[in-house]
Structure formats: structure tokens, C-alpha cells
Design a protein around this motif. Structure first.
Motif, PDB file in Angstrom:
ATOM      1  N   GLY A   1       0.844  -1.182   0.000  1.00  0.00           N
ATOM      2  CA  GLY A   1       0.000   0.000   0.000  1.00  0.00           C
ATOM      3  C   GLY A   1       0.879   1.230   0.000  1.00  0.00           C
ATOM      4  O   GLY A   1       2.116   1.145   0.057  1.00  0.00           O
ATOM      5  N   VAL A   2       0.254   2.391  -0.068  1.00  0.00           N
ATOM      6  CA  VAL A   2       1.039   3.629  -0.082  1.00  0.00           C
ATOM      7  C   VAL A   2       1.836   3.769   1.210  1.00  0.00           C
ATOM      8  O   VAL A   2       3.054   3.987   1.195  1.00  0.00           O
ATOM      9  CB  VAL A   2       0.119   4.851  -0.291  1.00  0.00           C
ATOM     10  N   HIS A   3       1.150   3.648   2.335  1.00  0.00           N
ATOM     11  CA  HIS A   3       1.817   3.754   3.631  1.00  0.00           C
ATOM     12  C   HIS A   3       1.651   2.439   4.392  1.00  0.00           C
ATOM     13  O   HIS A   3       0.539   1.919   4.476  1.00  0.00           O
ATOM     14  CB  HIS A   3       1.179   4.886   4.455  1.00  0.00           C
ATOM     15  N   PRO A   4       2.732   1.864   4.879  1.00  0.00           N
ATOM     16  CA  PRO A   4       4.079   2.424   4.967  1.00  0.00           C
ATOM     17  C   PRO A   4       5.007   2.041   3.820  1.00  0.00           C
ATOM     18  O   PRO A   4       6.129   2.543   3.728  1.00  0.00           O
ATOM     19  CB  PRO A   4       4.604   1.816   6.261  1.00  0.00           C
ATOM     20  N   ASP A   5       4.585   1.157   2.938  1.00  0.00           N
ATOM     21  CA  ASP A   5       5.518   0.494   2.015  1.00  0.00           C
ATOM     22  C   ASP A   5       6.256   1.432   1.069  1.00  0.00           C
ATOM     23  O   ASP A   5       7.412   1.209   0.737  1.00  0.00           O
ATOM     24  CB  ASP A   5       4.758  -0.565   1.202  1.00  0.00           C
ATOM     25  N   LEU A   6       5.572   2.484   0.602  1.00  0.00           N
ATOM     26  CA  LEU A   6       6.179   3.353  -0.401  1.00  0.00           C
ATOM     27  C   LEU A   6       6.795   4.611   0.183  1.00  0.00           C
ATOM     28  O   LEU A   6       7.447   5.365  -0.555  1.00  0.00           O
ATOM     29  CB  LEU A   6       5.127   3.764  -1.446  1.00  0.00           C
ATOM     30  N   VAL A   7       6.618   4.871   1.461  1.00  0.00           N
ATOM     31  CA  VAL A   7       6.997   6.189   1.979  1.00  0.00           C
ATOM     32  C   VAL A   7       8.096   6.157   3.029  1.00  0.00           C
ATOM     33  O   VAL A   7       8.643   7.212   3.369  1.00  0.00           O
ATOM     34  CB  VAL A   7       5.759   6.918   2.546  1.00  0.00           C
TER      35      VAL A   7
ATOM     36  N   VAL B   1      12.620 -14.213  -5.162  1.00  0.00           N
ATOM     37  CA  VAL B   1      13.947 -14.349  -4.579  1.00  0.00           C
ATOM     38  C   VAL B   1      13.923 -13.684  -3.208  1.00  0.00           C
ATOM     39  O   VAL B   1      13.471 -12.538  -3.089  1.00  0.00           O
ATOM     40  CB  VAL B   1      15.015 -13.682  -5.474  1.00  0.00           C
ATOM     41  N   PRO B   2      14.372 -14.357  -2.162  1.00  0.00           N
ATOM     42  CA  PRO B   2      14.338 -13.741  -0.826  1.00  0.00           C
ATOM     43  C   PRO B   2      15.166 -12.460  -0.776  1.00  0.00           C
ATOM     44  O   PRO B   2      16.190 -12.329  -1.456  1.00  0.00           O
ATOM     45  CB  PRO B   2      14.936 -14.825   0.079  1.00  0.00           C
ATOM     46  N   ALA B   3      14.729 -11.513   0.029  1.00  0.00           N
ATOM     47  CA  ALA B   3      15.483 -10.276   0.217  1.00  0.00           C
ATOM     48  C   ALA B   3      16.805 -10.579   0.919  1.00  0.00           C
ATOM     49  O   ALA B   3      16.907 -11.501   1.726  1.00  0.00           O
ATOM     50  CB  ALA B   3      14.668  -9.289   1.031  1.00  0.00           C
ATOM     51  N   ASP B   4      17.824  -9.782   0.605  1.00  0.00           N
ATOM     52  CA  ASP B   4      19.128  -9.948   1.248  1.00  0.00           C
ATOM     53  C   ASP B   4      19.162  -9.356   2.651  1.00  0.00           C
ATOM     54  O   ASP B   4      20.006  -9.746   3.469  1.00  0.00           O
ATOM     55  CB  ASP B   4      20.225  -9.281   0.402  1.00  0.00           C
ATOM     56  N   GLU B   5      18.281  -8.386   2.904  1.00  0.00           N
ATOM     57  CA  GLU B   5      18.285  -7.717   4.193  1.00  0.00           C
ATOM     58  C   GLU B   5      16.858  -7.447   4.638  1.00  0.00           C
ATOM     59  O   GLU B   5      15.921  -7.504   3.830  1.00  0.00           O
ATOM     60  CB  GLU B   5      19.053  -6.394   4.109  1.00  0.00           C
ATOM     61  N   TRP B   6      16.699  -7.162   5.919  1.00  0.00           N
ATOM     62  CA  TRP B   6      15.382  -6.809   6.428  1.00  0.00           C
ATOM     63  C   TRP B   6      15.562  -5.959   7.685  1.00  0.00           C
ATOM     64  O   TRP B   6      16.660  -5.896   8.263  1.00  0.00           O
ATOM     65  CB  TRP B   6      14.564  -8.064   6.745  1.00  0.00           C
TER      66      TRP B   6
ATOM     67  N   PHE C   1       6.623 -10.983   2.928  1.00  0.00           N
ATOM     68  CA  PHE C   1       5.345 -10.366   2.589  1.00  0.00           C
ATOM     69  C   PHE C   1       4.635  -9.944   3.862  1.00  0.00           C
ATOM     70  O   PHE C   1       4.892 -10.470   4.944  1.00  0.00           O
ATOM     71  CB  PHE C   1       4.457 -11.305   1.755  1.00  0.00           C
ATOM     72  N   GLY C   2       3.741  -8.984   3.720  1.00  0.00           N
ATOM     73  CA  GLY C   2       2.995  -8.501   4.864  1.00  0.00           C
ATOM     74  C   GLY C   2       3.725  -7.405   5.602  1.00  0.00           C
ATOM     75  O   GLY C   2       4.389  -6.552   5.016  1.00  0.00           O
ATOM     76  N   HIS C   3       3.639  -7.431   6.936  1.00  0.00           N
ATOM     77  CA  HIS C   3       4.182  -6.370   7.780  1.00  0.00           C
ATOM     78  C   HIS C   3       5.667  -6.585   8.039  1.00  0.00           C
ATOM     79  O   HIS C   3       6.123  -6.718   9.173  1.00  0.00           O
ATOM     80  CB  HIS C   3       3.413  -6.301   9.095  1.00  0.00           C
ATOM     81  N   THR C   4       6.446  -6.609   6.988  1.00  0.00           N
ATOM     82  CA  THR C   4       7.895  -6.739   7.093  1.00  0.00           C
ATOM     83  C   THR C   4       8.517  -5.828   6.052  1.00  0.00           C
ATOM     84  O   THR C   4       7.867  -5.470   5.067  1.00  0.00           O
ATOM     85  CB  THR C   4       8.337  -8.201   6.890  1.00  0.00           C
ATOM     86  N   ASP C   5       9.746  -5.432   6.270  1.00  0.00           N
ATOM     87  CA  ASP C   5      10.462  -4.559   5.338  1.00  0.00           C
ATOM     88  C   ASP C   5      11.779  -5.198   4.951  1.00  0.00           C
ATOM     89  O   ASP C   5      12.545  -5.585   5.842  1.00  0.00           O
ATOM     90  CB  ASP C   5      10.754  -3.202   5.986  1.00  0.00           C
TER      91      ASP C   5
END
Length: 365
Positions: free
Chosen positions: A150-156, A182-187, A336-340
Motif C-alpha cells: 500500500g502507499v503507507h508504509p511500504d512506499l513512503v 527471490v528472498p530479500a538480502d536484508e530486512w 510479505f505482509g508487515h515486514t520490510d
């Protein structure tokens, strides 16, 4: 191990058989179309909305803000008005995608006001998760694939849009399917402080893990349509029993769950899965996807250990799968979901979990 469509009698078809139930993946965003920003949950903050629009513009996406997402609003629009905004965005031929500004906690009240036939007549790519999984599960019942983010928080958050999130957002906007993930290298589990705007700390990711039930064959993948989303929303739908699909429509599906900033105690997740098992629902799934859990959250009623929580969550999930669907394949720790950062999990899309390669793919149908 079953692959493909699991039938109501418990037997399974082969991987080459089509996944049951017709679904529509709305067409990619066209060059002459805009993306509608709506607020099915809460209205936006003006600054964050502007940042999100600028970052979408950087992807070549024109945006239009619909009435519910007017940043001058102090309170959410009525459930009927929020439903009307969604329907108007889907029906507008100049709109090729619809994205929710952010989540919330009462979108389930919007669903009774939606015209499902109207949405199905103009299928449009919808983006959102968390509270917006209410709408996504509603779209699932109409056979419409929808996407996370979504726009917030993912894009901002952060100084720039994370390259991992951008990569998969581009696929979700402009391509037919997400393909291999492909899994992310960092989080990071840190919250972004919009006032200080200081860089967050990022850690290397251990990568996803896969579990194969005691009656499964680790060499065989499972393939099915994705149903689920944020754990709290799935639990609401189980409790209301108003928007659940017919049980046989879940045969051979892949259950997706992520625990959000609520950080439910693992035992609560286990109890819900156990109740699904006693209800005869859990056994219908051939696979399970669990998102990378966050533990840094607003004040909680308990104190989760960030080092132990993922393993505790995995243990209760695999315990209940072993009891009710011992030939399942489960993947843990996906982005996916509430992770960065995160990829836009497509509910309704066909997912393939390959335990031998530890691979996750979406599409083609």
C-alpha cells in the motif's frame, strides 16, 4: 504428497491438472491509465500521501486521489462511502489499478456495502494488505486476484523506495505474474521515524525455511491458489462466517498467513489453526506460506522475544499441520505482509512451493 487440486474426497490430481475454480488476473496497468488511491480504512496524512505519489510517479505511474483518500479528512468516510469509492475506481476505464493508502481496523464493515457483481464486471488490480485483506478476501470470492503493498508504509518509509519492494511492485503493476520470488538480502524490524527521518538498521536475512509433513515427499512441489493474508483478518472472517468461501473452493489451495504488528502469541495462532482443523478447513490446504514476523511493535500485552518468536510461531504451525494435514508443505519467513522490504503477495494467484529447491513461484495459472 499431493500436488495440484485436492478434491473434496481427499484425493489429489496431478500437477498438470488445472487448479480448480476460474480466476481472473486483472490486466496490467496500461500506459494511458492512472492508479487510483483510495482509503477503505483510514484517510491519509498529506505529507506521506505526497511522498507516495512522488515515488509512484518515479515508476512512471500517474495517480488520482479518490474522495475517501482526501488528506483533509479528519475521520474515515462512512463504510458505504468507502465501498462506493472502491466501486467507482474499479468501474472507471481510465483507472488501471487501485491502491489503498493504508490499513486500519474496521474495513470488514465496508464489505456488506460492496456490489460484488459490479467489481467482477470490471476487474482491476487492487493493492493493499493488513485491514485491506478484508477487501482482498471479498475479491477472492469473486475470483479476482489482488496484491499486497500500500502507499503507507511500504512506499513512503526511508530515503528511497527499497529496491526489493520496487522490483516486485513493478512486476505486480506491469507484468502478468510475479514469477519466482527471490528472498530479500536484508530486512529490518525498526519503525521509521518520520520526524527524525534517520536511517533504519538493516540485518542480513537467514532466508526462508520449508517444512514437509511426515507423510509428504520432499521431492514433490505443491501448487494451489493463495487464500488468507493477515492473521487477524483471517480470524475475523472465520469468526463472522459471513465472507468465507464454500469449503470445497479451498481444496488444494495454499494458506498464507502473516502476523502483523499485533504480534499475536504463538499459542493464539496455534489455537486458530486447530479450530480450522476441527472445522474441516485446514485439511483442504496443500500448502502454507508464513510471512516473516515482526516483533518490534506498539505497546503489547506481552513481551515477545525477537530471537525466539519466529521459531515459536513455526513450531505451533507445524504442530497443527502435522495433526490435520500431515502431507502439507509449509514455507516460513517469506518477505510479505508487515515486514520490510516486502513483495506484494497475490491472493488468488497460483503459488508453487518447491521444497527441494526451497523455491516459491507465482503463476502462470
Amino acid at each position: 504428497m499431493s500436488v495440484g487440486t485436492k478434491h473434496a474426497d481427499g484425493l489429489s490430481g496431478c500437477l498438470t491438472q488445472p487448479v480448480s475454480m476460474a480466476f481472473t488476473t486483472p490486466p496490467p496497468l496500461g500506459d494511458d491509465q492512472a492508479l487510483a488511491i483510495v482509503a477503505p480504512s483510514r484517510p491519509p496524512d498529506a505529507t506521506k500521501l505526497q511522498i507516495g505519489r512522488e515515488r509512484l510517479a518515479g515508476l512512471g505511474v500517474e495517480t488520482r486521489v479518490f474522495p475517501t483518500a482526501d488528506p483533509d479528512r479528519d475521520e474515515p468516510a462512512s463504510p458505504a462511502a468507502r465501498a462506493a469509492d472502491i466501486e467507482d475506481a474499479f468501474a472507471d476505464p481510465e483507472i488501471g489499478a487501485v491502491m489503498a493508502y493504508t490499513g486500519g481496523d474496521d474495513q470488514i464493515r465496508v464489505l456488506r456495502h460492496l456490489d460484488g457483481d459490479a467489481l467482477a464486471a470490471s476487474p482491476t488490480r487492487f493493492f493493499g494488505y493488513s485491514d485491506n485483506d478484508n477487501l482482498r478476501l471479498f475479491l477472492w470470492n469473486r475470483g479476482i486476484v489482488s496484491y499486497g503493498l500500500g502507499v503507507h508504509p511500504d512506499l513512503v518509509c526511508d530515503a528511497d523506495l527499497h529496491t526489493y519492494t520496487e522490483r516486485y511492485l513493478r512486476r505486480a503493476l506491469f507484468e502478468e505474474s510475479l514469477g519466482r520470488i527471490v528472498p530479500a538480502d536484508e530486512w529490518t524490524d525498526d519503525w521509521f521515524d518520520f520526524e527524525a527521518r534517520e536511517p533504519r538498521e538493516w540485518d542480513d536475512t537467514p532466508g526462508p525455511t520449508m517444512w514437509v509433513g511426515p507423510e509428504g515427499d520432499s521431492a514433490e512441489p505443491v501448487r494451489g491458489r493463495v487464500w488468507g493474508g493477515t492473521f487477524a483478518i483471517v480470524k475475523w472472517h472465520l469468526q463472522t462466517d459471513r465472507y468465507l468461501p464454500a469449503p470445497d473452493r479451498l481444496d488444494g489451495a495454499v494458506l498464507a498467513l502473516e502476523t502483523s504488528e499485533d504480534v499475536p502469541p504463538p499459542r493464539e495462532v496455534g489455537y486458530t489453526l486447530r479450530a480450522m482443523g476441527e472445522r474441516g478447513l485446514l485439511e483442504r490446504f496443500d500448502g502454507v506460506l508464513v510471512g516473516r514476523p515482526r516483533t518490534n511493535a506498539p505497546p503489547l500485552e506481552w513481551d515477545p522475544d525477537p530471537d525466539e518468536y519466529p521459531a515459536e510461531l513455526e513450531n505451533v504451525v507445524t504442530r497443527e499441520l502435522g495433526r490435520y494435514v500431515p502431507d502439507a508443505v509449509a514455507g516460513f519467513g517469506y518477505d510479505f505482509g508487515h515486514t520490510d522490504p516486502s513483495f506484494p503477495l497475490p491472493l488468488g494467484a497460483v503459488a508453487t512451493l518447491d521444497p527441494e529447491e526451497k523455491a516459491l513461484r507465482f503463476g502462470p495459472d
